[in-house]
Design a protein around this motif. Structure first.
Motif: not given
Length: 96
Positions: A71-80, A83-85
């Protein structure tokens, strides 16, 4: 990944409070998108579905975790990921 590079990443995270920033970012975004409420509802549903057997915390975690992850939205995954990159680029840039 070498142990030396791992040590550099850990040092960078410690110095710049990077782990705290990433954790706060994820928590904030998950609350904003309603994920936290969805997980809470999934927990309640898992508890009430089986009235004869009240699930333990471990049962609840085993039941809800796969659904919560999906259920974690793709937008949150992309933003994370972004940030890690950014953190890894700064580790390479500053050399710590």
């Amino acid at each position: 990944m070498s142990q030396d590079y791992d040590a550099k990443i850990n040092l960078h995270l410690d110095i710049n409070h990077g782990l705290d920033r990433v954790t706060e970012l994820v928590q904030t975004r998950l609350i904003e998108c309603g994920w936290r409420d969805q997980v809470r509802l999934a927990c309640r549903k898992a508890i009430t579905e089986n009235e004869k057997h009240i699930p333990t915390v471990d049962d609840l975690i085993a039941t809800v975790t796969p659904k919560a992850r999906s259920m974690v939205p793709d937008s949150v995954k992309r933003e994370l990921l972004h940030e890690l990159e950014s953190i890894l680029i700064n580790v390479d840039k500053f050399g710590y």
